[in-house]
Design an enzyme around this catalytic site. Sequence first.
Site, short mmCIF file in Angstrom:
data_model
loop_
_atom_site.label_atom_id
_atom_site.label_comp_id
_atom_site.label_asym_id
_atom_site.label_seq_id
_atom_site.Cartn_x
_atom_site.Cartn_y
_atom_site.Cartn_z
NE ARG A 7 -11.21 4.26 -9.83
CZ ARG A 7 -11.17 3.61 -8.54
NH1 ARG A 7 -12.11 4.35 -7.66
NH2 ARG A 7 -10.47 2.68 -8.21
CB CYS A 8 -12.47 6.36 -17.93
SG CYS A 8 -12.50 7.20 -19.46
CD GLN A 12 -8.44 14.53 -10.15
OE1 GLN A 12 -9.36 14.76 -10.31
NE2 GLN A 12 -7.86 13.51 -11.02
CD GLU A 34 -7.86 5.86 -15.23
OE1 GLU A 34 -7.72 6.79 -15.32
OE2 GLU A 34 -7.48 5.20 -16.57
#
Length: 789
Positions: A373-374, A223, A743
């Site tokens: 995802r936070c 990523q 998120e």
Amino acid sequence: MIQCKTSKAISGMGHSMKRKEDIRFIQGRGHYVDDIKLDGMLYMDITRSPYAYAKIKNIDISEAMKVPGVVAVITGKDLEKYNLHWMPTIMSDTQMVLPTDTVMYQAQEVAAVIATSRYAARDGREAVKVEYEPMQALVDPFKAMDPSSPVLRTDKPGKTDNHIWHWEAGDKAKTEKVFSEAAVVVKEQMHIPRIHVSSIETCGCVADYDKINNHLTMYMTTQAPHVLRTVFALVAGHVGLTEEKIRVVSPDIGGGFGGKVPVYPGYVIAIAVSFLVGKPVKWIEDRSENLQADSFARDYHITAEMAGTKEGKILATRFKVLADHGYTDAAANPSKYPAGLFSIATGSYDYGTAFVEADAVYTNKPPGGVAYRCSFRVTEAVHAIERMTDRYALEIGKDPAQLRMDNFIKKEDFPWHSPTGWIYDSGDYHAGLQKAMDVVGYADLRKEQVEKRAKGELMGIGISTFTEIVGAGPSKDFDILGIKMFDSAEIRVHPTGKAIARFGTKSQGQGHETTYAQIIAEELGIPAENIQVEEGDTDTAPYGLGTYASRSTPTAGAAAAVAARKLRDKARKIAAYLLEVSEDDLEWEPGKFFVKGAPEKVKTIQELVFAAYTNFPQGMEAGFEATHYYDPPNLTFPSGAYICVVDIDKETGGIHVRRFVAIDDCGHIINPMIVQGQVHGGLTQGIAPAMYEELIYDEAGNILNGTLMDYLVPTAVESPKWETGHVVTPSPHHPIGAKGVGESPTVGSPPAIANAIIDALSPFGITHLDIPITPFKVWKALKEKGAYG
Ligand code: CDP
């Protein structure tokens, strides 16, 4: 209904343009790392430790070397000769690439087998014989903190305990005073369990070292391609692989969710082997390796307290965290924030003081703390504050929606200075919750609940009104390994008016190829269809920090808008020259400049771009290109109001999510269809830890649910019908008024579900259950409270 400033043909912001990338994805033509096949390519598989903590007495590779097709077996001792057996983590800790004498967690890499086929590599892996001397693993983080416990990181000179770091925010003394004087204090001990990213595509790479030119091309699932290039240069610079000799290419990625930010040993081993053998080496994890050995998320033990009045005014909160980081701190947090942005834990509420502290500890578990995802520990923070808000409402017998309405920060109080030091940019929390209550029919549901309770039926309504914090970040505060957390965009418009735009971020399925094109289309009036977006190649893209923690829209999205505005300024100059008027006499409409009061005197953006190559004013630089590195002045603070309705079968503890309404505020929306998709996916990743997912270890450090047979990733079958909507409070400091969104749903939904379940169970005196809340946990809690007589 979103008002669009551009036509559908241009498809700027607010258009639900179909995703450009889907043409290849839905036809099976995506190009992933495992699709790469190079001449003479070798395959790597990894022998892993069955023990969580053991001394390595001996590694016998003789049988493995006899397996047809096996060409080499690499151990830590081999890497040690080149000083490649350790690597830095993104949190400036250290991690073994391959061990020389001790393994620290189950499934840790022990040896790498290189072969001419994947099957031969797997057979070779099975034939490596390792003699271990098992040791007593330290699995419980509270025990690991005990000064009498053995020190795990004996590789660190002078280390006398397992403590990694202590971190705090807020005003301790003031908070203690408020707590000691408050009429009501509520307290719960909670655990946010260790979970796994479980993206569809596992991690992998093809390391291709070219001996003649001393050049490495690393195709990999990352990523953050640029950051990893820098890390590889730090690891391998001393053997001649300096940064200009390394190209990282991140092709299509099948989901990242934070799990593809860290550097995994497999990547470094593949580079080392390619470097030593001089051939390309492919390494692709299998599903179980991915689940058992990659970096995990969460694993926060939180003591949460809230103080307030009897009438329902929140006065203070106090959160104490023990963070289990496993054997090394391989989290992906900004350097200055070892506990991420956990101090957003004061939430959406207006009160004067808070104190937040965290301690991190080593245990014999895989490394991690990834931002699943936070945005850097916000899920943990939101769970704590939203659970405690309901806990407080229950204590004083006040409706939890009313309690929230009474305590919200008011929309006129933004920018809001939080007691832990953040400056929230914008929001309208009252409007969000009111909309959610209207959609779900809150008052009627409460009446229904009263009737059901009278009949002994269990129905619960759970609310979560959260504030997110995304877009790291202002460079004065945010860096990774010292590199400031800006992000970048480069736009090149060709003479015929078609463009290519390159970014330092990297989409993993979020739709950047579409939405970045829409931002540029909005600013320049060039149709989004004619703007090619490219990410993930460090040789072509400008340096960027990558995509995670919903930072792409706040940073690279802003960079795209600013770069496009630089080009619009240039177009204005050319228009003034061609139309023979002053720049001040020109007006802009998406796609053209015209003379004020004389709209027939017009130049389209395509004409102006062509002129930038063919007929530009004397002294002006030719061409039509711009680059911008955007350093955000602040983070963005999306928010949400979620309401969940559950019915619970008292006899079995079975939980049915009947309704789930999610009202999000991500500022101006670029593509409503993509945002809805992001919210659907995020909500499903929210019911995952709330009801299903948790990695469980026994006392010896064995993972008890290391396959997807036992670790339940929710699918469409487990997902309720998501009902979504929006309120819009644009970010005042963001060039297009957008905030991140990816998120928010994962962050906001677990406490809505937990609060609904506890609301259903509260008549039995149940005030808290740790997530995941399973039917068995519900049944057990009811039994303990005497619900079955
Ligand atoms: O960093 P990441 O791309 O994962 O997260 P994000 O910035 O929240 O964006 C996720 C997707 O939603 C991207 O395609 C964004 O362009 C899109 N988005 C949008 O259309 N409108 C917003 N206000 C925020 C994001």
